[in-house]
Design an enzyme around this catalytic site. Sequence first.
Site, PDB file in Angstrom:
ATOM      1  N   ARG A   1     -44.531  19.327 -39.677  1.00 18.81           N
ATOM      2  CA  ARG A   1     -43.899  20.474 -40.327  1.00 18.81           C
ATOM      3  C   ARG A   1     -43.772  21.694 -39.435  1.00 18.81           C
ATOM      4  O   ARG A   1     -42.740  22.351 -39.420  1.00 18.81           O
ATOM      5  CB  ARG A   1     -44.709  20.841 -41.573  1.00 18.81           C
ATOM      6  CG  ARG A   1     -44.598  19.786 -42.618  1.00 18.81           C
ATOM      7  CD  ARG A   1     -45.458  20.068 -43.809  1.00 18.81           C
ATOM      8  NE  ARG A   1     -45.167  19.056 -44.829  1.00 18.81           N
ATOM      9  CZ  ARG A   1     -45.785  18.985 -45.996  1.00 18.81           C
ATOM     10  NH1 ARG A   1     -46.735  19.836 -46.292  1.00 18.81           N
ATOM     11  NH2 ARG A   1     -45.453  18.052 -46.869  1.00 18.81           N
TER      12      ARG A   1
ATOM     13  N   GLY B   1     -60.749  26.808 -61.438  1.00 23.08           N
ATOM     14  CA  GLY B   1     -59.538  26.111 -61.017  1.00 23.08           C
ATOM     15  C   GLY B   1     -59.543  24.709 -61.599  1.00 23.08           C
ATOM     16  O   GLY B   1     -60.585  24.066 -61.700  1.00 23.08           O
TER      17      GLY B   1
ATOM     18  N   HIS C   1     -43.153  25.313 -44.429  1.00 20.68           N
ATOM     19  CA  HIS C   1     -42.573  23.994 -44.668  1.00 20.68           C
ATOM     20  C   HIS C   1     -41.102  23.993 -44.269  1.00 20.68           C
ATOM     21  O   HIS C   1     -40.367  24.891 -44.657  1.00 20.68           O
ATOM     22  CB  HIS C   1     -42.717  23.646 -46.152  1.00 20.68           C
ATOM     23  CG  HIS C   1     -42.506  22.195 -46.437  1.00 20.68           C
ATOM     24  ND1 HIS C   1     -41.277  21.594 -46.290  1.00 20.68           N
ATOM     25  CD2 HIS C   1     -43.359  21.236 -46.845  1.00 20.68           C
ATOM     26  CE1 HIS C   1     -41.395  20.310 -46.613  1.00 20.68           C
ATOM     27  NE2 HIS C   1     -42.648  20.067 -46.949  1.00 20.68           N
TER      28      HIS C   1
ATOM     29  N   GLY D   1     -56.933  22.309 -60.781  1.00 22.64           N
ATOM     30  CA  GLY D   1     -55.969  21.460 -60.084  1.00 22.64           C
ATOM     31  C   GLY D   1     -56.621  20.168 -59.634  1.00 22.64           C
ATOM     32  O   GLY D   1     -57.617  19.732 -60.217  1.00 22.64           O
TER      33      GLY D   1
END
Lengths: 640, 258
Positions: free
Chosen positions: A333, A42, A268, A44
């Site tokens: 949220r 990964g 969300h 990110g």
Amino acid sequence: MAVELKSRIPAGPLPEKWDRHRFEMKLVNPANKRKYTVIVVGSGLAGGAAAATLSELGYNVRCYCYQDSPRRAHSIAAQGGINAAKNYQNDGDSIQRLFYDTIKGGDFRSREGNVYRLAQISVNIIDQCVAQGVPFAREYGGLLANRSFGGAQVSRTFYARGQTGQQLLLGAYQALEKEIHRGGVKMFPRTEMLDLIVVNGRARGIVVRDEVTGKIEPHLADAVVLATGGYGNVFYLSTNAKGCNATAIWRAHKRGAAFANPCFTQIHPTCIPVAGEHQSKLTLMSESLRNDGRVWVPKRKEDAGKSPLDVPEQDRDYYLERKYPSFGNLSPRDIASRAAKEVCDEGRGVGPGGRGVYLDFADAIKRLGENAIRERYGNLFEMYQRITDENPYKVPMRIYPAVHYTMGGLWVDYNLMSNIPGLHVAGEANFSDHGANRLGASALMQGLADGYFVLPNTLGDYLGSTKLEPVNVDDAAVKSAVAEVAERTRRLLAVKGKRTVASFHRELGRIMWEYCGMARSAEGLRKALELIPALRAEFWRDVMVPGEGADLNQTLEHAGRVADFLELGELMCRDALHREESCGGHFRVEHQTPDGEAKRDDEHFAYVAAWEYAGEGQAPILNKEPLVYENIKLSQRSYK
Amino acid sequence: MQLTLKVWRQPGPNAEGGLQEYQATDISPDMSFLEMLDVVNEKLIERGEVPIAFDHDCREGICGSCGMMINGVAHGPMKGTATCQLHMRSFKDGDTVVIEPWRARAFPVIKDLVVNRGALDRIVAAGGYISVSTGGAKDANSIPVPKVDADRSMDAAACIGCGACVAACPNGSASLFTSAKLSHLGLLPQGQPERYRRALKMVAQMDIESFGGCTLFGECQEACPKEISIDFISRMNRDFLVASVRAQADSARSGGDG
């Protein structure tokens, strides 16, 4: 056999734990670091930052991503911002307050020690990113600007227009490219991890498939880091990128890593509503919009079909402001999402199918002028208009909740190491910091904290305190892992059935959304637990994967991911069924207060549920890590 | 809606390719362009045929994965819009749409509409960063940055690295991409110490990767989904010129290399 869940939270007062731990950790001397190889899956915020930083320290790093470039990891899509307890606004913020807000926002289902460390490190992240050249928003005096996010009453969110994730990721990506150029990191783009290699109980490598040539081969190392993101795409429709998947963490789970709190998923509140059957993904409208936008639906059902401009002020229900006067439109949220579902269930929802609520900027435009709003959110407004063909400067946006983030993930200790020694997990892929609900602008904070500051320390401790035997590609464990991946790939191609991979994915998504989404019931979850195994069986009987394995085959990639989602989805429902309480994003309709809020059961459920894989067709084993609160008093969350 | 697609199909990097015709039926104007391709692909898969390969990921215009030539225009007819954010309402019922991969010497085709854009990563690796290691950074507010500079830097930093600028350029130049990175960093005080060295290295890498030279056609700016301005190329050229003169002076002072 129950797995051992040692959280390894250091002793001592909360503010001293991390410092003390860093002093007590073993170090690897600079000359020896280059003798170690670390695999980072990964690229990110968590993976990219970890790979770059580990390389700067002197380790040999190999970094993998399924995209064609590490710069495309889905962190790039984060819009709103990153929290940090800088207190630049002099509005009462502190490390203690960010810590408390995060624990409370997570509905008291995360570890004090981890969250406190996160709040401490938040401060260094901003410094690091500015030094790298991240173009954060500035005031005219040249100092950094802030805005507010949900679940907080201070202004502590740093941002770069509506593209904060992009700019932070480009910072990490540039650091990564710097290290690639120097030779410290070898990058493997278009390469997907398909299994974890465990030798003598330790994580020693991964099996990967080169997406271009189809070649399946083992890559060995001294330690493995998974920073592969969340599993929101189990719902098919989510704000995740199309390629986001759970395969890396699910494969690790099947090799023995405990999966913690899989049912903790975040819906969300502000996404663009579904437009039709063809919908392939959902687009988020940043939470930052709730700084200036007001959420409402008509008071009466009969007005739901009218143009919003024809509903006069006195006939509008600004339900978040009404129900939660102190946090209003900036309620967390989970609460804002549930409130939206509630008003739509009452028949007051707007737009096609009645699944939408308004996010209205008319007041803010009147107060600040259209230019000020354009300056703050221009790119988001454009994106909205491009997708919906409606001008949000003139008519209110229509929004509806959508799956966005998964708080659950692989279980890790304070060092971010799973219960498999040598397997570390960072960012959204682990379960560590957000409890049952994540606050806005905290995912970027956690990803970078894990990657830049936690792992580079704790991984050294593991390597410095462990004697590792040499491994090679001829070891039985390596060979069998490779053979299993090859066999699975062959099987996927061999079914040659009638149904497309996407049709299975969509059907799984509908089951998950219906029964394991915003509101869950024992009855619905039991139903899902019947439907999912049946769908899985049908998948392996009737899926159609055209083409072959020896070249770029995007359907094959998707098929492998959906096969894993079909297993993970079942575990999520099982976890949701066992947790007989409501907390954060996990709302069980049987457990609510008289006014419809989540009703926790601290006496019985103040623990991390860490599920252990028990074999094909066997029920997974539940292990519990009790959550101990020494500094915070558990209370019912109130944003009223 | 119903459309006729002519799509570039090429089974592999060394295989021969060609345009193939497909009918896209039951298309809603609210679909994105990629969702339209999804529909076509699902029908192909149901018939056991190999679907059209194309890169895509976030589908919200920020990851830079997607991109194709649509009727000869990079990312299609809508200005400032990546392919994934292009919607079918930009087309008419009955239209014929020609879809091809990015065409550039530096972007070899992998399959169908998928190309290798690794050259862009290597340009960044050559110097597109500020060389600070993690840790030891001083307090963020100790480096004030004038708002106009931060904003302008952000304008350049908005580049998503999709490669449309290269595909649109008659010379196949990566100047807009490279200049955007140079400007993002070069406009900030933090980027000053390496400003000229960075320009030399990134421009040199552009040449190594066999991108063409810039002759200021301006096609790149038109195609850019983030509407990055060609002015940044002028900025790059100026920095490169200053850097070259300085490098010559330095090497004269030190008596040549070494």
